[in-house]
Structures are given as C-alpha cells and as structure tokens.
Design a protein around this motif. Structure first.
Motif, PDB file in Angstrom:
ATOM      1  N   CYS A 149     -10.870 -28.151   4.613  1.00 50.44           N
ATOM      2  CA  CYS A 149      -9.690 -28.978   4.057  1.00 50.44           C
ATOM      3  C   CYS A 149     -10.240 -29.905   3.025  1.00 50.44           C
ATOM      4  O   CYS A 149      -9.729 -30.121   1.951  1.00 50.44           O
ATOM      5  N   GLY A 150     -11.142 -30.772   3.476  1.00 52.86           N
ATOM      6  CA  GLY A 150     -11.804 -31.475   2.512  1.00 52.86           C
ATOM      7  C   GLY A 150     -12.282 -30.826   1.320  1.00 52.86           C
ATOM      8  O   GLY A 150     -12.073 -31.451   0.212  1.00 52.86           O
ATOM      9  N   VAL A 169     -11.597 -29.636  -4.719  1.00 51.43           N
ATOM     10  CA  VAL A 169     -11.526 -29.010  -5.888  1.00 51.43           C
ATOM     11  C   VAL A 169      -9.979 -28.950  -6.259  1.00 51.43           C
ATOM     12  O   VAL A 169      -9.634 -28.973  -7.613  1.00 51.43           O
ATOM     13  N   ALA A 170      -8.987 -29.342  -5.389  1.00 51.12           N
ATOM     14  CA  ALA A 170      -7.524 -29.455  -5.889  1.00 51.12           C
ATOM     15  C   ALA A 170      -7.281 -30.374  -6.762  1.00 51.12           C
ATOM     16  O   ALA A 170      -6.761 -30.530  -7.821  1.00 51.12           O
ATOM     17  N   LEU A 171      -8.211 -31.625  -6.447  1.00 54.96           N
ATOM     18  CA  LEU A 171      -7.948 -33.031  -7.049  1.00 54.96           C
ATOM     19  C   LEU A 171      -8.723 -32.827  -8.533  1.00 54.96           C
ATOM     20  O   LEU A 171      -8.553 -33.414  -9.431  1.00 54.96           O
ATOM     21  N   ARG A 172      -9.905 -31.788  -8.329  1.00 52.23           N
ATOM     22  CA  ARG A 172     -10.759 -31.951  -9.450  1.00 52.23           C
ATOM     23  C   ARG A 172      -9.672 -31.157 -10.695  1.00 52.23           C
ATOM     24  O   ARG A 172     -10.096 -31.363 -11.968  1.00 52.23           O
ATOM     25  N   MET A 196      -3.693 -30.116   2.408  1.00 56.16           N
ATOM     26  CA  MET A 196      -4.684 -30.163   2.959  1.00 56.16           C
ATOM     27  C   MET A 196      -4.951 -31.523   3.782  1.00 56.16           C
ATOM     28  O   MET A 196      -5.584 -31.535   4.726  1.00 56.16           O
ATOM     29  N   VAL A 197      -4.597 -32.746   3.137  1.00 57.37           N
ATOM     30  CA  VAL A 197      -4.632 -34.066   3.999  1.00 57.37           C
ATOM     31  C   VAL A 197      -3.802 -33.752   5.123  1.00 57.37           C
ATOM     32  O   VAL A 197      -4.253 -34.367   6.275  1.00 57.37           O
ATOM     33  N   ILE A 198      -2.602 -33.395   5.094  1.00 60.11           N
ATOM     34  CA  ILE A 198      -1.894 -33.148   6.467  1.00 60.11           C
ATOM     35  C   ILE A 198      -2.279 -32.248   7.461  1.00 60.11           C
ATOM     36  O   ILE A 198      -2.585 -32.618   8.708  1.00 60.11           O
ATOM     37  N   LEU A 199      -2.913 -31.035   7.097  1.00 59.11           N
ATOM     38  CA  LEU A 199      -3.701 -30.238   8.093  1.00 59.11           C
ATOM     39  C   LEU A 199      -4.861 -31.058   8.807  1.00 59.11           C
ATOM     40  O   LEU A 199      -5.063 -30.823   9.741  1.00 59.11           O
ATOM     41  N   ALA A 200      -5.705 -31.533   7.714  1.00 60.57           N
ATOM     42  CA  ALA A 200      -6.769 -32.158   8.319  1.00 60.57           C
ATOM     43  C   ALA A 200      -6.478 -33.355   9.260  1.00 60.57           C
ATOM     44  O   ALA A 200      -7.211 -33.521  10.219  1.00 60.57           O
TER      45      ALA A 200
END
Length: 373
Positions: free
Chosen positions: A182-183, A188-191, A201-205
C-alpha cells in the motif's frame, strides 16, 4: 489523510478486540487441529478480515462525506457513488472468505466463484482494463482487441486474493506485506497526482495496522480468508486503475510489486500438477513453510506452545526482507518496463535458487547456529 489513517486504524483495532472472544468460540467449534498449513497451537479466531472490512467501509464513507457534509477539505475527488461501489465490490470479494472463517466448511471452488463474481462486478462498474503491455509488437494486437485488457483485469481482481491467501501463513507476514505494498502504490499514486488511489491505500494500510496490533507478534487473531480476499481485491483494483489512468506507470509495475504472491501461486500450481495432485489441495511445501521448518531455528527450555509462537514470529521477517527486494525496484523504476522485466526475472531466479537450496539443506551457512550445534 491523517483523519483517514486514524479512523480506519482505530476501527480495525477496536473491531479485532471485540471479535477476539466470539471468534475463539467459533474457532474451537469448527477449526481442525491437524491440517498441513496449521502452524500454531490453540484456538485462534480468524475474523480479522471482518474487522478490517468494517474499517475500510468507514474510511471510504468518511472520504466521500467529509467535505460535502462537514466541510473538511481533503482534496480527494471521491463521491458517495464511488464509496458505495468500493463497498459493494469489497464485501462481495471478502464475503466468502469471512463465511469460511466463521464456519470452516465453504469449499474452495465456491470461494473462487465469489472472487470471480467480485472481479466481474469490478470490471463492469469501474470500467477496469489493462490498456497496454508496453511491448511494441504485442501492443499492436493488444489494443486491437480491448477484451484482452478486460480479461487480464478480471484475472487480477479474481486471482490476487487467492495469491495473498496462499502466503498468509505466519503472524504478520501477509499483513506487513500489504502495508508495504500500500505504501508503494500510494507513493506512485502521489507522484502521478492521483490522490484518490493514495487515499484508498492509506485506508487499507491503516486498517491492516489496526489488525496487526493483535496479530504480530502475539498471534491473538488471524486475518483469515476474509482478510486475504479483502487485501487482494482492493490492491488489484487500485493497481489496475493506476496503470489505466496514468500512461507514465508501466503495466509491469504491479507485477513486480506483487511478484512474491503471484509467483508463489504459479510455482505452487506447477509443483502440485507435476506431482499429480490438485492445485486446490492445501499442503505445507510453500516457500514460507520451508523457511519455518528449515531456516528458523528452534528454541530450548520452553513449553511447546511458546516455542511454536516464537518460531512463527521469527519466520515473517525473512519473507518481509524477500518482499522488500521486489518492492524497492518497483517503486524506483515504476515508469521503465525494461527495468521492471529485468527485476521480475531476477526475482524468479532468486526464488527458485532459494527454494532449491532450502529443499537440499544448503542454507545452513546463512543461519546463525545455536550453542551446541
């Protein structure tokens, strides 16, 4: 995103705490004590997936309503319709696993059918497709037949939950692998400027972190099939969307990122077929099982239950390190197909060498020796 992190983690933490007592009774009633993939003693509830699913539902709901209802700006374009779609797909993907965790009587083919239905629904409602392979000659035919991209997306969403379930054998192993994954996806999503996928991903992590508090190192609750199916479904959808939305992201990025569970599944199917056994039959010859038996050393002067728990806990770090070896280059070279393909090949070679070495008892010089050895 800090609110999402705290909210999802806290709900998973409290949910696991509430399920501990009820889950122990369910485990005592249904779970068999002698199965090849069992490496713990006692009746441990396998309902961590239910708590994580509840945490994800709360996180997705908050991400959708926080700005329009409460005026809390999160800069994430996430509507109530999207939240409902994620919830329905995740519940369908994890439902069969949770039922199996509660009753231990749902056959594997029905669990496969359920994840397949979740994959079909995800492809339809999210419009999932893998639009390219980034191999020039193949891409010409690939783009001429769009159904190939949809089929590959379906295989990813329906298959990854089972791949993660295969490696979910020891305290903290699949859970921390999920957080690392997730990290990497969030990075990559933020990039590429995709805050929606980063938020998911933050929620799942965070939900996984709330579960891991109880799972590692004490092993008080397990994720179960429901947890593995939730992890696989959400990660598969997010990675396909990331590749689909952003041409800068190579379609081989998620393959290298998740190469450990993917290759473990492929290799296990090949291994069982060559031995004349059904690929769906559980056994104790997966890579993590061999690390547990032949690499992690035993313990003296302790009762059997504590020895097995300590040995169980010491198995996961070996596999975490193995995972980082693929996740790190995936993050560094997420745009470069040639580099990603090269590291995929390197991982497969390394895995086969390590598996063969453990089978042949050639890893002994890598393992610290006990006194008296």
């Amino acid at each position: 995103m800090l609110i999402l992190l705290v909210l999802s983690g806290l709900i998973a933490f409290l949910g696991c705490a509430a399920l501990l007592r009820a889950g122990q009774e369910s485990s005592r009633r249904y779970w068999q004590l002698h199965v090849p993939q069992r490496f713990h003693i006692g009746h441990v509830p396998r309902l961590g997936g239910a708590a994580m699913l509840l945490a994800c539902i709360a996180g997705w709901t908050w991400m959708a309503i926080s700005e329009p209802w409460f005026g809390i700006v999160n800069s994430i374009p996430f509507s109530g319709e999207k939240a409902l779609t994620w919830i329905v797909v995740a519940v369908l993907g994890g439902a069969a696993g949770i039922i199996e965790d509660m009753t231990h009587q749902l056959k594997a083919r029905w669990r496969l059918v359920t994840t397949l239905l979740a994959g079909i629904l995800a492809v339809l409602v999210f419009g999932l497709s893998v639009p390219r392979i980034d191999i020039p000659y193949i891409d010409t035919y690939w783009q001429a037949m769009p159904w190939l991209g949809m089929a590959l997306a379906l295989v990813a969403v329906a298959g990854l939950p089972h791949s993660i379930n295969i490696i979910d054998g020891y305290n903290g192993l699949a859970g921390l692998l999920t957080i690392i994954t997730c990290g990497a996806i969030g990075y990559v999503a933020l990039r590429v400027g995709d805050r929606e996928i980063a938020g998911i991903m933050v929620i799942l992590a965070a939900a996984t972190g709330g579960f891991l508090f109880w799972n590692f190192p004490r092993g008080l609750i397990f994720a179960g099939d429901g947890g593995a199916y939730l992890w696989g479904t959400v990660i598969a959808i997010a990675t396909v969307q990331l590749v689909q939305r952003h041409p800068d992201v190579s379609p081989w990025f998620p393959v290298l990122l998740l190469i450990y569970p993917i290759w473990e599944t492929i290799f296990s199917i090949w291994r069982k077929l060559t031995q004349g056994r059904s690929p769906g039959m559980a056994d104790g010859l997966h890579f993590h099982h061999l690390v547990f038996r032949r690499v992690v050393r035993g313990f003296f002067h302790d009762d059997e239950k504590r020895r097995m728990l300590m040995r169980n806990n010491r198995t996961s770090p070996y596999l975490w390190a193995f995972t980082v070896l693929s996740v790190t280059p995936a993050m560094l070279f997420y745009r470069s197909t040639p580099w990603l393909l090269g590291f995929i090949f390197l991982f497969v070679v390394t895995y086969l060498w390590a598996y063969w070495s453990i089978i042949r008892f050639r890893m002994q010089r890598w393992v610290p020796r006990r006194r008296g050895d």
